[in-house]
Structures are given as C-alpha cells and as structure tokens.
Scaffold this motif. Structure first.
Motif, short mmCIF file in Angstrom:
data_model
loop_
_atom_site.label_atom_id
_atom_site.label_comp_id
_atom_site.label_asym_id
_atom_site.label_seq_id
_atom_site.Cartn_x
_atom_site.Cartn_y
_atom_site.Cartn_z
N ILE A 157 15.44 20.16 50.14
CA ILE A 157 16.96 19.57 50.37
C ILE A 157 17.20 19.04 48.85
O ILE A 157 18.55 19.40 48.34
CB ILE A 157 17.01 18.42 51.34
CG1 ILE A 157 17.02 19.33 52.84
CG2 ILE A 157 18.43 18.00 51.47
CD1 ILE A 157 17.05 18.66 53.83
N MET A 158 16.61 18.18 48.29
CA MET A 158 16.75 17.72 46.99
C MET A 158 17.12 18.70 45.86
O MET A 158 17.93 18.41 45.07
CB MET A 158 15.70 16.47 46.69
CG MET A 158 15.86 15.34 47.67
SD MET A 158 17.34 14.41 47.58
CE MET A 158 17.40 14.01 45.95
N SER A 159 16.26 19.61 46.02
CA SER A 159 16.13 20.55 44.90
C SER A 159 17.40 21.40 45.19
O SER A 159 18.12 21.74 43.97
CB SER A 159 15.04 21.57 45.15
OG SER A 159 13.68 21.20 44.96
N ILE A 160 17.87 21.81 46.00
CA ILE A 160 19.22 22.25 46.66
C ILE A 160 20.46 21.46 46.10
O ILE A 160 21.20 21.90 45.34
CB ILE A 160 19.39 22.88 48.06
CG1 ILE A 160 18.28 23.75 48.56
CG2 ILE A 160 20.75 23.21 48.21
CD1 ILE A 160 18.42 24.07 49.85
N ILE A 161 20.37 20.16 46.39
CA ILE A 161 21.45 19.13 45.96
C ILE A 161 21.31 19.30 44.37
O ILE A 161 22.69 19.14 43.80
CB ILE A 161 21.12 17.72 46.63
CG1 ILE A 161 21.39 18.01 47.93
CG2 ILE A 161 22.13 16.66 45.90
CD1 ILE A 161 20.96 16.60 48.75
N LEU A 162 20.37 19.06 43.71
CA LEU A 162 20.40 18.95 42.34
C LEU A 162 20.85 20.27 41.90
O LEU A 162 21.23 20.19 40.76
CB LEU A 162 18.82 18.58 41.88
CG LEU A 162 18.08 17.12 42.25
CD1 LEU A 162 16.87 17.03 41.67
CD2 LEU A 162 19.23 16.00 41.38
N SER A 163 20.28 21.44 42.26
CA SER A 163 20.92 22.60 41.58
C SER A 163 22.38 22.59 41.73
O SER A 163 22.99 22.98 40.82
CB SER A 163 20.14 23.69 42.24
OG SER A 163 18.69 23.50 42.34
N ALA A 164 22.84 22.27 42.96
CA ALA A 164 24.31 22.34 43.11
C ALA A 164 25.15 21.50 42.18
O ALA A 164 26.15 21.66 41.42
CB ALA A 164 24.60 21.95 44.74
N MET A 165 24.28 20.04 41.90
CA MET A 165 25.14 19.26 40.99
C MET A 165 25.10 19.89 39.31
O MET A 165 26.03 19.56 38.71
CB MET A 165 24.19 17.89 41.10
CG MET A 165 24.58 17.22 42.50
SD MET A 165 23.67 15.60 42.44
CE MET A 165 24.26 14.63 41.19
N LEU A 166 23.92 20.34 39.27
CA LEU A 166 23.81 20.80 37.87
C LEU A 166 24.70 22.07 37.77
O LEU A 166 25.39 22.29 36.64
CB LEU A 166 22.46 21.38 37.73
CG LEU A 166 21.99 22.10 36.26
CD1 LEU A 166 22.23 21.30 35.27
CD2 LEU A 166 20.65 22.72 36.22
N PHE A 167 24.87 23.16 38.71
CA PHE A 167 25.97 24.04 38.55
C PHE A 167 27.54 23.31 38.56
O PHE A 167 27.86 24.12 37.72
CB PHE A 167 25.78 24.88 39.76
CG PHE A 167 26.96 25.95 40.03
CD1 PHE A 167 26.70 27.12 39.17
CD2 PHE A 167 27.98 25.76 40.95
CE1 PHE A 167 27.84 28.02 39.36
CE2 PHE A 167 29.09 26.84 40.88
CZ PHE A 167 28.68 27.67 40.04
N MET A 168 27.94 22.52 39.29
CA MET A 168 29.05 21.71 39.07
C MET A 168 29.36 21.24 37.66
O MET A 168 30.36 21.37 37.21
CB MET A 168 29.33 20.86 40.19
CG MET A 168 29.32 21.37 41.58
SD MET A 168 29.55 19.97 42.90
CE MET A 168 30.94 19.24 42.33
N ILE A 169 28.10 20.57 37.10
CA ILE A 169 28.27 19.98 35.83
C ILE A 169 28.65 21.06 34.89
O ILE A 169 29.34 20.86 33.95
CB ILE A 169 27.11 19.24 35.44
CG1 ILE A 169 26.94 17.99 36.33
CG2 ILE A 169 27.17 18.91 33.85
CD1 ILE A 169 26.05 16.96 36.07
N ILE A 170 27.70 22.42 34.86
CA ILE A 170 27.92 23.59 33.97
C ILE A 170 29.62 23.90 33.91
O ILE A 170 30.11 24.37 33.08
CB ILE A 170 27.21 24.59 34.22
CG1 ILE A 170 25.71 23.98 33.85
CG2 ILE A 170 27.22 25.85 33.58
CD1 ILE A 170 24.60 24.82 34.24
N VAL A 171 30.01 24.31 35.28
CA VAL A 171 30.99 24.75 35.61
C VAL A 171 32.41 23.77 34.93
O VAL A 171 33.18 24.15 34.38
CB VAL A 171 31.50 24.93 37.04
CG1 VAL A 171 32.93 25.06 37.21
CG2 VAL A 171 30.43 26.08 37.45
N GLY A 172 32.07 22.42 35.28
CA GLY A 172 33.04 21.56 34.49
C GLY A 172 32.98 21.41 33.03
O GLY A 172 34.26 21.44 32.45
#
Length: 205
Positions: A157-172
């Motif tokens: 779950i933590m890996s999924i959350i961190l991956s999602a956060m990293l994706f959002m940062i890159i998109v931003g």
C-alpha cells in the motif's frame, strides 16, 4: 508408552486426547474419535495415515484443535482439509497446510498458522512425510524470517501511495513548465511592439 490407541466407543463425552511422544504406529483404521472431541494431540509418533472415517462422529461445525506433526503421514484425506473451523480456523484459511505442512516444507508447529508459515526445506527427510517441524537445510536465507502478511500488505500500500505521489509531482512540474512556456509565447509580441520606434502625430512615415 502407547503403541496403539484404545477404543473410544464408551467415552462419547471425552473432549481431550493427548497421546503425543508415544510409539503409536500404522494407520488409525478402526479408530472412531468421540463426537465431543475438541483437542487431539497425536504428534511425535509413527502414525502412517489418518482416515477421514475416524472423525465421522465429530460434527463438521466442531472447532477441533488437532496436532499430527512429526509422524509418518504421507498424505491427508481431502475431507479433512475441508474442516474450516479446525485449528482455530487455519484449516479453512490454508487448507491441508492448516493440518500439516506439505512434503519439502516445515514450520515450528508442523502446520501453517497466521504467524508460522510452511517454509521450503531442502533436506531429504522433509520430502518423506508431512508435518515436519525442523529443517536441517532450509532454503530460506539465513537470518531471514517470513514476513507477516500484514507487513507485506502495508508495504504494498505504501509503495502504491508513494508511486502516486511521485506521479502527481512529475505531472505538476510538467504543467508548470508548460504554463511558463505559454507565458513566454504570449509576452514575446508585446516586447516586440514596445521596441518599435514611436512617431509624432504629425510625422509622415
């Protein structure tokens, strides 16, 4: 020391049978356990098979605790692996492993529980019978223990959350760069217009 189990025909209200570390050998054919049985320990004997008929009097809904580890059992009846409430529900969760670890595997209880897994073993002796509690040559890495299922789920779950956060940062970051590029394109003509020479109203061009 016991070499065979006695008859329980006249002990229908018996709830506990502890006969571990004896010399009971062979199949348990002809043995019928009482219907009120809730605890059975036959570990560390030389029992070769446990027929399902031995438990025909025990209700399917019974919460029986049964220990058959460290015998000479090479197979289990499928009917016993369907007893969902046996061994605190571990038979329902893990099937036959909830009764005995398979050949080539071991655990400290000789069966799988929520905190003790059937780990692979490379010892020849572990491939002979079910329900090994020790292993002279474990395949698992030294010093490593099986990770609890809850810990594995948390890490996933933590890996999924961190991956999602990293994706959002890159998109931003990409959107911010695109916004700045658009501002440059918009401002460029304005600078060109301001750089043009200014003429008086009565001046002919």
């Amino acid at each position: 020391q016991l070499f065979t189990l006695p008859s329980f025909d006249n002990l229908q209200n018996l709830q506990t049978i502890i006969a571990d570390n004896n010399n009971i050998s062979g199949a348990l054919d002809g043995i019928s356990f009482p219907p009120n049985l809730i605890y059975l320990d036959l570990s560390n004997n030389a029992i070769s098979s446990v027929p399902s008929s031995s438990f025909s009097a025990v209700p399917s809904s019974a919460s029986l605790h049964i220990d058959l580890a460290e015998n000479q059992i090479d197979s289990l009846p499928v009917e016993l692996c369907d007893k969902g409430k046996w061994n605190d529900g571990n038979v329902g969760k893990f099937g036959c492993n909830g009764l005995l670890c398979g050949k080539g595997h071991y655990s400290k209880y000789g069966r799988q529980t929520s905190d003790s897994y059937c780990d692979p073993c490379n010892s020849v002796s572990s491939f002979l019978f079910l329900g090994a509690t020790t292993c002279a040559n474990p395949i698992a890495l030294k010093g490593s223990n099986s990770m609890p299922a809850g810990t594995v789920s948390f890490l996933v779950i933590m890996s999924i959350i961190l991956s999602a956060m990293l994706f959002m940062i890159i998109v931003g970051i990409r959107r911010q760069k695109q916004r700045k590029e658009a501002e440059r394109v918009f401002l460029a003509p304005t600078r060109q217009y301001r750089d043009r020479p200014q003429f008086e109203d009565n001046e002919i061009i």
